[in-house]
Scaffold this motif. Sequence first.
Motif, PDB file in Angstrom:
ATOM      1  N   ARG A  52     -25.257  -0.619  43.311  1.00  0.00           N
ATOM      2  CA  ARG A  52     -24.149  -0.339  42.405  1.00  0.00           C
ATOM      3  C   ARG A  52     -23.818   1.145  42.462  1.00  0.00           C
ATOM      4  O   ARG A  52     -24.708   2.000  42.400  1.00  0.00           O
ATOM      5  CB  ARG A  52     -24.511  -0.731  40.970  1.00  0.00           C
ATOM      6  N   THR A  57     -30.827  -9.915  37.376  1.00  0.00           N
ATOM      7  CA  THR A  57     -30.546 -11.211  38.001  1.00  0.00           C
ATOM      8  C   THR A  57     -30.413 -11.138  39.515  1.00  0.00           C
ATOM      9  O   THR A  57     -30.253 -12.169  40.167  1.00  0.00           O
ATOM     10  CB  THR A  57     -29.251 -11.801  37.418  1.00  0.00           C
ATOM     11  N   THR A  59     -21.520  -1.612  45.747  1.00  0.00           N
ATOM     12  CA  THR A  59     -20.971  -2.555  44.778  1.00  0.00           C
ATOM     13  C   THR A  59     -20.494  -1.794  43.540  1.00  0.00           C
ATOM     14  O   THR A  59     -21.274  -1.556  42.614  1.00  0.00           O
ATOM     15  CB  THR A  59     -22.030  -3.604  44.367  1.00  0.00           C
ATOM     16  N   GLU A 114     -22.577  -3.311  32.962  1.00  0.00           N
ATOM     17  CA  GLU A 114     -23.010  -4.537  33.639  1.00  0.00           C
ATOM     18  C   GLU A 114     -24.254  -4.344  34.503  1.00  0.00           C
ATOM     19  O   GLU A 114     -24.797  -5.315  35.033  1.00  0.00           O
ATOM     20  CB  GLU A 114     -21.871  -5.066  34.520  1.00  0.00           C
ATOM     21  N   GLN A 126     -28.001  -6.138  33.553  1.00  0.00           N
ATOM     22  CA  GLN A 126     -28.072  -7.572  33.818  1.00  0.00           C
ATOM     23  C   GLN A 126     -27.974  -7.858  35.314  1.00  0.00           C
ATOM     24  O   GLN A 126     -28.637  -8.784  35.823  1.00  0.00           O
ATOM     25  CB  GLN A 126     -26.959  -8.305  33.059  1.00  0.00           C
ATOM     26  N   SER A 127     -27.176  -7.081  36.023  1.00  0.00           N
ATOM     27  CA  SER A 127     -27.027  -7.281  37.467  1.00  0.00           C
ATOM     28  C   SER A 127     -28.317  -6.956  38.207  1.00  0.00           C
ATOM     29  O   SER A 127     -28.673  -7.630  39.179  1.00  0.00           O
ATOM     30  CB  SER A 127     -25.872  -6.426  37.998  1.00  0.00           C
ATOM     31  N   VAL A 183     -27.972  -9.592  41.206  1.00  0.00           N
ATOM     32  CA  VAL A 183     -26.601  -9.415  41.689  1.00  0.00           C
ATOM     33  C   VAL A 183     -26.528  -8.145  42.536  1.00  0.00           C
ATOM     34  O   VAL A 183     -25.828  -8.099  43.553  1.00  0.00           O
ATOM     35  CB  VAL A 183     -25.610  -9.350  40.512  1.00  0.00           C
TER      36      VAL A 183
END
Length: 328
Positions: free
Chosen positions: A170, A202, A189, A195, A198-199, A204
């Motif tokens: 990110r 999980t 990303t 966000e 949580q990313s 992401v």
Amino acid sequence: MTFTRFAGFGAMTAVALTMSALAAEAKDWRGWNIHVEDYPVSHGMEAFMAEVTEKTDGAIKGKTFHAGVLGSQPDAIEQVRLGIIDFGVFSLGPMGQAVPETNVVSLPFIFKSVPQMYELMDGEAGAAVSAGLEAKGIVALGYYDAGARSFYNGTKPINTPDDVTGMKVRVMNNDLFVGMIEAMGGNATPMAFAEVYQSLKTGVVDGAENNPPSYESTSHFEVAKYYSLSEHLIIPECLCMSKKTFDALTPEQQEIVRAAGKASTDLQRGLWQEREAASMKIVQDGGVEVNTIEDKSAFQAAMAPVYEQYLAANPDMTDLVNLFRNAE
């Protein structure tokens, strides 16, 4: 006797008129700040305003409005240029649209370390950035420490650019930062900061990047246990004031303001270092594996495409970029 009384009355009248004139000229400044009140930047700004008020014997007073209550940073920058807001602290990262010179400090690995950032921004390189700011109606009084952004992830330590290959990282929504990750073979990303936790949790994204207080205060360290001190982005914040406000001051007042800016900068940098140390202790006590990247030359070499693209689009910034890059 009558003459003496008249002379005395005249002297008193002159004093009263002088005091009235001073009162009429007294200035009430407004300061913009995005950060909460209990934060190194905020304490630095409060100290700045307090010193200016004291040294001008109350001729200049003011208030710092914290937590962005005077509006967003882009709006506040424009209001400082117009003289509606008198001073503020702004990240140089988002200032590029108004002041092209400030984009240079957003180039990855442009600084080798935080101490080097201090040296450069307090010297010739910082003076060049300040000249760009002044041309747009902003006077730089000092460059605050906003920390160094480093990589963190939940898989492994990062020691070389190859360690980023294949990682989903990110980044802030900026082409320079996307290019930085892609130059190392990673998958950038962009996403909202809210966000990220949580990313990470999980899967992401595999990792992200930020300074120690942000890594700690957001609890990102709980879901990304490897923190690698790449210090790839060291973007200072500017204690700035409106040129319109500054130019309206007497030469003596301008000297007071510049001295207060320097003292405020020194104070803020010290407070930031204390905050970073406290955050690093928290994350290490929380089980994070921290590794220092002593030699960043491989990372800097990997950034060649990023710099080439930037300079192709901004050829007039070549000398300034080289001034930063060639510094020891």
